[in-house]
Design an enzyme around this catalytic site. Structure first.
Site, PDB file in Angstrom:
ATOM      1  CG  ASP A 208      -1.959   1.002   1.288  1.00  0.00           C
ATOM      2  OD1 ASP A 208      -2.817   0.963   0.395  1.00  0.00           O
ATOM      3  OD2 ASP A 208      -1.966   1.861   2.195  1.00  0.00           O
ATOM      4  CD  GLU A 268      -2.189   2.297  -3.675  1.00  0.00           C
ATOM      5  OE1 GLU A 268      -3.299   2.766  -3.894  1.00  0.00           O
ATOM      6  OE2 GLU A 268      -1.607   2.431  -2.575  1.00  0.00           O
TER       7      GLU A 268
HETATM    8  O1  TEU Z   1      -4.523   4.086  -1.521  1.00  0.00           O
HETATM    9  C1  TEU Z   1      -3.522   5.055  -1.678  1.00  0.00           C
HETATM   10  C2  TEU Z   1      -3.881   6.219  -2.418  1.00  0.00           C
HETATM   11  O2  TEU Z   1      -3.059   7.074  -2.589  1.00  0.00           O
HETATM   12  C3  TEU Z   1      -5.243   6.358  -2.923  1.00  0.00           C
HETATM   13  O3  TEU Z   1      -5.859   7.290  -2.109  1.00  0.00           O
HETATM   14  C4  TEU Z   1      -5.223   6.775  -4.346  1.00  0.00           C
HETATM   15  O4  TEU Z   1      -4.411   7.889  -4.540  1.00  0.00           O
HETATM   16  C5  TEU Z   1      -6.594   7.165  -4.788  1.00  0.00           C
HETATM   17  O5  TEU Z   1      -7.495   6.171  -4.429  1.00  0.00           O
HETATM   18  C6  TEU Z   1      -6.647   7.328  -6.294  1.00  0.00           C
HETATM   19  O6  TEU Z   1      -7.905   7.752  -6.643  1.00  0.00           O
HETATM   20  C7  TEU Z   1      -4.277   3.088  -0.593  1.00  0.00           C
HETATM   21  C8  TEU Z   1      -5.455   2.165  -0.496  1.00  0.00           C
HETATM   22  O7  TEU Z   1      -5.643   1.523  -1.717  1.00  0.00           O
HETATM   23  C9  TEU Z   1      -6.641   2.936  -0.029  1.00  0.00           C
HETATM   24  O8  TEU Z   1      -7.790   2.157   0.048  1.00  0.00           O
HETATM   25  C10 TEU Z   1      -6.331   3.499   1.334  1.00  0.00           C
HETATM   26  O9  TEU Z   1      -7.382   4.328   1.755  1.00  0.00           O
HETATM   27  C11 TEU Z   1      -5.042   4.291   1.339  1.00  0.00           C
HETATM   28  O10 TEU Z   1      -3.991   3.601   0.689  1.00  0.00           O
HETATM   29  C12 TEU Z   1      -4.577   4.537   2.743  1.00  0.00           C
HETATM   30  O11 TEU Z   1      -4.123   3.333   3.288  1.00  0.00           O
END
Ligand code: TEU
Length: 593
Positions: A208, A268
């Site tokens: 993440d 990610e």
């Molecule tokens: O997402 C990371 C993140 O940066 C997202 O907010 C992304 O930029 C956005 O969805 C794009 O539209 C991860 C996880 O996938 C997310 O569910 C979590 O909320 C976030 O990290 C915090 O842990």
């Protein structure tokens, strides 16, 4: 049993990975929250679908301020979702179905309920307990202003003040304090966490916010206070690469022979450029990172082709798996339209490399856009005062059966009344259920099942014999994209408004919708339709005869969403909220690139 590929390719190079958002997948105990036993019960479904692996979104103990991405214990299972014994049963059950399990690792931040953060709060400023997080004095009179101008991803400042006057950093919700990766205890702790799950037999990790972790040691103000994925004081710090080199050593130290084979870690990483992304894929760093180019692409021939080519600028689809949706973005059906989402599914599964499917994509579930405000759970909604509706609409519990309490999501024995699902399901959800779609050869589910079966059988699909570059563009009308993959496979999609002739082929293997015919009786590809074709007139049949002779012709089964083709960034949170934000006052500036 991974699809396509060459001897020596790791299993993940061509894997189709199914993302399970566990709280919304299947609820075995009837408390309205999906759980691990529910997932175990549904393994035959995933096996029948034909996936190679599961990516399991967080299932750890969590106060659920951010759907489990707020972890209070990294080495346990949330009691509402089961036990470590249930996790082991999942690994065993999955293995019996030749399915690997990838778990979500959240290293940038934890939950404010994590015992180490509670200790930090109880300890004084400057203590070793606080050094595990990023605590600072504030600015301005009495330190009443945050230490710098960084924004939280979920709206508002990235700092929250504690009773003794200090502030702590959280790039996400205030319930998600960022770890201080400059303290060696943090790295050591995560190495143990990695080993804990690897020792239990997982196939790897989804990492993440893999571009986070390290922050500028000066915590300097940023010039641009809108959110950005560019390298900055808080993202893509060079130090993060030392972590991935170390993790790669750990991953590679686990046996790569036998099931589950080489371990992977898929980052990610949201970034602004191919150059920034490429750094994470150095030979001794992360085996894979997601490419989000198709998620961000508008449904147009230029945008889709550019998304594919942009990805190929930094990696092939094995190291940068293809994805059209996940738990953070608007569902493809709502972003692009029903027919386009069906066509996009065939595109996703025809591209060279690995592909990820987010649960419910195979059912063509739309974004649920009318969740009542008081039922919304995503912290984005609260932190932006409702300006951004957040991501609940793609997280609504799955419909398994046509009728009954929660459409088969929760346990349904005769004398048991399950609790309502944790997010409300819309009426009519049952029409999209697995049970209904299973009996319909024209359904989304039948399309995915057929595509996954063909993908496994066809030698050109998956990685393909020539590795990740195994596709070449063919001449096509402006509104269409055609590409070939050897041996003997052609993909065609029409993203325009009128029908186009199919490229030369000897058989139609699969189509996302009914094909048309021109005046001369030759097959045409209607708008928003994709086809998998056997190339060349002398090709010997390579596939299941029934499928070749009678391509799956799929009819529209799901109500069309209002917007057809989405817009730029239509899959992201910004795109998701643009409509609502436009309706209300000034949209919050979130100029992420
Ligand atoms: O997402 C990371 C993140 O940066 C997202 O907010 C992304 O930029 C956005 O969805 C794009 O539209 C991860 C996880 O996938 C997310 O569910 C979590 O909320 C976030 O990290 C915090 O842990």
């Amino acid at each position: 049993m991974s699809t396509g590929g060459n001897e020596g390719d790791p299993w993940w190079a061509s894997a189709v990975v199914y993302q399970v958002y566990p709280r919304s997948f299947a609820d075995a105990d009837g408390d309205g929250i999906g759980d691990l036993p529910g997932l175990v019960n549904r393994l035959p479904y995933l096996s029948g679908l034909g996936v190679d692996a599961i990516w399991l979104s967080p299932f750890y103990p969590s106060p659920l301020k951010d759907g489990g991405y707020d972890v209070s214990d990294y080495t346990d299972v949330d009691p509402r979702l089961g036990t470590l014994g249930d996790f082991d049963a999942l690994i065993d059950g999955a293995r019996k179905h030749h399915i690997r399990v990838i778990v979500d690792l959240v290293p940038n931040h934890c939950s404010s309920d994590h015992p180490l953060f509670k200790k930090a709060l109880a300890a004084p400023a400057g203590s070793v307990e606080r050094a595990l997080f990023i605590f600072r004095d504030g600015r301005g009179p009495d330190g009443g202003e945050p230490p710098n101008n960084w924004p939280s991803q979920f709206g508002g400042p990235a700092w929250t003040r504690v009773p003794d006057g200090q502030w702590y950093l959280h790039l996400f919700d205030s319930s998600q304090p960022d770890w201080n990766w400059r303290d060696p205890r943090v790295g050591a702790m995560f190495e143990e966490i990695l080993r804990f799950w690897l020792d239990r037999g997982i196939g790897g990790f989804r990492v993440d916010v893999a571009h986070g972790l390290f922050k500028d040691p000066q915590l300097a103000d940023v010039a641009d206070v809108t959110l950005t994925n560019r390298p900055s004081a808080y993202y893509h710090r060079p130090e993060v690469h030392t972590v991935y080199r170390r993790w790669r050593e750990i991953l590679d130290s686990y046996p790569s022979d036998g099931f589950p084979g080489a371990r992977t870690a898929v980052g990610e990483v949201w970034a602004d450029s191919a150059a920034t992304l490429k750094a994470y894929l150095a030979d001794d760093e992360l085996p894979q990172i997601f490419n989000f180019d198709l998620v961000r692409a508008k449904w147009s021939p230029t945008a889709v082709r550019e998304a594919i080519e942009t990805t190929h600028e930094f990696a092939d689809g094995s190291r940068a798996p293809w994805v059209i949706g996940n738990h953070d973005v608007v569902r493809p059906v709502t972003r692009w339209g029903v027919d386009a989402a069906r066509a996009a599914a065939l595109l996703l599964l025809a591209l060279p490399g690995s592909a990820y499917i987010y649960q419910g994509e195979e059912l063509g579930l739309p974004e649920v856009e009318d969740i009542p405000d008081d039922a919304r759970r995503d912290p984005t909604f609260r932190r932006t005062g409702g300006m951004e509706v957040g991501r609940d609409g793609c997280r609504v519990p799955l419909p398994w059966s046509a009728a009954g309490a929660s459409f088969g999501f929760s346990r349904t024995d005769p004398d048991f009344d399950p609790a309502p699902p944790w997010l409300p399901q819309p009426p009519g959800w049952g029409a999209l259920s697995v049970a209904v779609q299973s009996g319909d050869p024209g359904s989304f589910l039948s399309l995915y099942r057929a595509a996954l079966r063909l993908r496994r059988e066809h030698p050109a699909l998956g990685v393909g014999p020539d590795g990740g570059d195994a596709m070449r563009w063919l001449d096509a009308p402006d509104q269409a994209l055609f590409f070939a993959r050897d041996p003997g496979f052609v993909f065609a999609v029409n993203l325009g408004d009128s029908a186009v002739p199919l490229p030369p082929h000897s058989a139609v293997l699969l189509a996302s919708g009914p094909l048309g015919a021109d005046g001369g009786g030759r097959a045409t590809l209607p708008r928003d339709t994709a086809a998998w074709l056997t190339a060349g007139l002398q090709e010997r049949p390579v596939l299941t005869a029934g499928v070749q002779e009678r391509p799956v012709m799929c009819v529209r089964k799901i109500r069309a969403p209002s917007g057809r083709h989405g817009g730029a960034d239509s899959g992201t949170a910004q795109g998701r909220n643009a409509g609502r934000a436009r309706e209300r006052a000034q949209p919050q500036a979130r100029g992420r690139v």
